[in-house]
Design a protein around this motif. Structure first.
Motif, mmCIF file in Angstrom:
data_model
loop_
_atom_site.group_PDB
_atom_site.id
_atom_site.type_symbol
_atom_site.label_atom_id
_atom_site.label_comp_id
_atom_site.label_asym_id
_atom_site.label_seq_id
_atom_site.Cartn_x
_atom_site.Cartn_y
_atom_site.Cartn_z
ATOM 1 N N UNK A 92 0.826 -1.211 0.000
ATOM 2 C CA UNK A 92 0.000 0.000 0.000
ATOM 3 C C UNK A 92 0.862 1.263 0.000
ATOM 4 N N UNK A 93 1.777 1.347 0.945
ATOM 5 C CA UNK A 93 2.589 2.555 1.076
ATOM 6 C C UNK A 93 3.593 2.666 -0.075
ATOM 7 N N UNK A 94 4.114 1.537 -0.518
ATOM 8 C CA UNK A 94 5.055 1.578 -1.624
ATOM 9 C C UNK A 94 4.422 2.137 -2.891
ATOM 10 N N UNK A 95 3.217 1.686 -3.201
ATOM 11 C CA UNK A 95 2.526 2.213 -4.377
ATOM 12 C C UNK A 95 2.147 3.674 -4.159
ATOM 13 N N UNK A 96 1.708 4.015 -2.949
ATOM 14 C CA UNK A 96 1.327 5.407 -2.663
ATOM 15 C C UNK A 96 2.530 6.347 -2.745
ATOM 16 N N UNK B 76 8.208 -2.302 7.230
ATOM 17 C CA UNK B 76 7.987 -2.073 5.803
ATOM 18 C C UNK B 76 8.234 -0.615 5.423
ATOM 19 N N UNK B 77 7.716 0.316 6.217
ATOM 20 C CA UNK B 77 7.927 1.734 5.900
ATOM 21 C C UNK B 77 9.371 2.142 6.119
ATOM 22 N N UNK C 8 2.729 3.261 10.838
ATOM 23 C CA UNK C 8 3.966 3.045 10.086
ATOM 24 C C UNK C 8 4.322 4.251 9.233
ATOM 25 N N UNK C 9 3.325 4.871 8.604
ATOM 26 C CA UNK C 9 3.597 6.060 7.790
ATOM 27 C C UNK C 9 3.880 7.283 8.645
ATOM 28 N N UNK C 10 3.144 7.435 9.751
ATOM 29 C CA UNK C 10 3.291 8.623 10.595
ATOM 30 C C UNK C 10 4.674 8.708 11.228
ATOM 31 N N UNK C 11 5.280 7.578 11.551
ATOM 32 C CA UNK C 11 6.587 7.576 12.214
ATOM 33 C C UNK C 11 7.648 8.265 11.354
ATOM 34 N N UNK C 12 7.544 8.133 10.036
ATOM 35 C CA UNK C 12 8.564 8.694 9.144
ATOM 36 C C UNK C 12 8.088 9.962 8.430
#
Length: 345
Positions: free
Chosen positions: A61-65, A135-136, A246-250
Motif C-alpha cells: 500500500x505505502x510503496x505504491x502510494x 515495511x515503511x 507506520x507512515x506517521x513515524x517517518x
C-alpha cells in the motif's frame, strides 16, 4: 461403517414358525483410528505470521502510494488494487497460522465477536505495528536524495508525508485542489468509522462457518479495495491503525505533541477501532448463532407445533399396539385351528 458377515441358522418355534438364530453376534468391524486433533499454532508462530502479513500489506500500500502519485493518473486506484490483492494473497499464505488479521481494527472486532482471545489482543497489535513499521522503514531508507531534490521537497520526511493519513490541509484532495477543498475532522472521523465497519463486517461474515465460502481471501480483498477507493481521496485511506502508524513515524510532525501530519495519527486509531467494534456488535446482535436456552419460554407457534407432534406420536403408538394385538390374535386362532385339524390318536 463395514460389518462382518454372520452365519444364520433356523430353529423350529413351538407354534410351528421358524425362528432365525444367529450363531455369531453381529458387530461392526473395528473403525480406523481417528486423525489427530488439529492443534493451534503457538503464540510465537501467530505473532510472526501477523508481523509478516502486515509487513507485506503495508509494503504494497505505502510503496505504491509513495511512487505512483508522481504518474499522470490518479494514484488511489493503484493503491486500492495493491491493497486488495496484497491482503488476499497474504491471508491465503498465512491466514491458517494466525487468522490473517494484519490490522488492529480487525483483531479488535474479531475479539469482541468471540472469534479471537482477549489475551492475544495486545500481542497481535504489537506484532502488526512492528511489521508495518519495518515495511515503511525499508521504503524510507530506499528513497533517493536526488528524488527529494528533483521534487523540491524540504526533506525525505516531507516527501514521505504524502503516504500518511490526514485531514484538512493534509487531505489528498486538499493538495490536489491547492487547499481549496478540505475535509474537516468530523468528516474524516465519520468516513473512517464507516468504511472500517463495513470492511470488518465483511471479514466477520465471510469467515463465519455457516457462510461456507471457499474464497474468503478474495472477498476480503475486494472489501479492502472498495474501502480504499472510497476513503482514499479524503483521508488517504487508513482502515488500519498499523498502516497509519507506520507512515506517521517517518512523516513530518510529532505524534505525541499532535503536530503536523504525524500529529493526526490519533484519529486513525480511534476511528478504525470504533468501526471494528461496531461491526462486531452488529454481528453479535443480529447475525451470531444463537444458543438454545432450556428455560426460555416457547413461542405460541413453536408450542403448537410441539403439541401436534406429541399427538401424532401418541396416535402412531396406539395404532402400532392395535396392529400387534390383531396379529397376535390371528396367530393364536391359526394355531388353535391347526391343532383341531390334526387327527386324534
Amino acid at each position: 461403517m463395514p460389518f462382518r458377515r454372520v452365519a444364520i441358522t433356523a430353529a423350529p418355534h413351538q407354534n410351528g414358525q421358524v425362528n432365525l438364530m444367529s450363531q455369531e453376534s453381529v458387530a461392526p468391524a473395528p473403525a480406523e483410528a481417528a486423525p489427530p486433533a488439529r492443534t493451534e499454532s503457538s503464540l510465537a508462530a501467530r505473532l510472526g505470521a501477523e508481523a509478516f502479513g502486515t509487513f507485506g500489506l503495508v509494503l504494497a500500500i505505502v510503496g505504491v502510494a509513495l511512487y505512483n502519485r508522481f504518474s499522470n493518473g490518479s494514484y488511489v486506484f493503484p493503491v486500492a488494487i495493491a491493497g486488495g490483492l496484497g491482503v488476499a494473497a497474504l491471508i491465503a499464505a498465512v491466514g491458517h497460522v494466525s487468522g490473517g488479521h494484519f490490522n488492529p481494527a480487525v483483531t479488535f472486532g474479531l475479539t469482541i465477536a468471540g472469534r479471537a482471545q482477549w489475551r492475544d489482543l495486545v500481542p497481535y497489535w504489537i506484532a502488526q505495528v512492528v511489521g508495518g513499521t519495518a515495511a515503511t522503514a525499508l521504503l524510507f531508507a530506499t528513497i533517493p536524495d536526488t528524488l527529494v531534490k528533483a521534487l523540491s521537497e524540504k526533506s525525505t520526511r516531507s516527501l514521505f508525508s504524502g503516504t500518511a493519513n490526514g485531514w484538512a490541509n493534509h487531505s489528498p484532495l486538499s493538495g490536489l485542489s491547492s487547499g481549496q477543498a478540505q475535509f474537516s475532522l468530523t468528516a474524516a472521523l465519520l468516513i473512517e468509522v464507516v468504511v472500517t465497519a463495513v470492511f470488518v463486517g465483511v471479514i466477520i461474515g465471510v469467515t463465519d462457518k455457516r457462510a461456507k465460502i471457499k474464497f474468503a481471501p478474495i472477498a476480503i480483498g475486494f472489501a479492502l479495495f472498495a474501502a480504499i477507493i472510497v476513503s482514499g481521496p479524503i483521508t488517504n485511506a487508513s482502515v488500519n491503525p498499523a498502516r497509519s502508524t507506520a507512515s506517521a513515524i517517518f512523516s513530518t510532525g510529532n505524534i505525541f505533541t499532535l503536530d503536523g501530519v504525524a500529529g493526526q495519527l490519533w484519529l486513525f486509531w480511534v476511528a478504525p477501532l470504533v468501526g471494528g467494534g461496531i461491526a462486531a456488535l452488529f454481528y453479535l446482535a443480529f447475525a451470531a448463532p444463537r444458543r438454545a436456552v432450556a428455560d426460555e419460554p416457547l413461542s405460541p407457534v413453536t408450542a403448537a407445533v410441539e403439541a401436534a407432534e406429541e399427538k401424532v406420536e401418541e396416535a402412531t403408538a396406539e395404532l402400532r399396539d392395535t396392529v400387534e394385538a390383531a396379529a397376535s390374535t390371528e396367530a393364536a386362532e391359526s394355531t388353535e385351528a391347526e391343532s383341531t385339524d390334526k387327527p386324534q390318536a
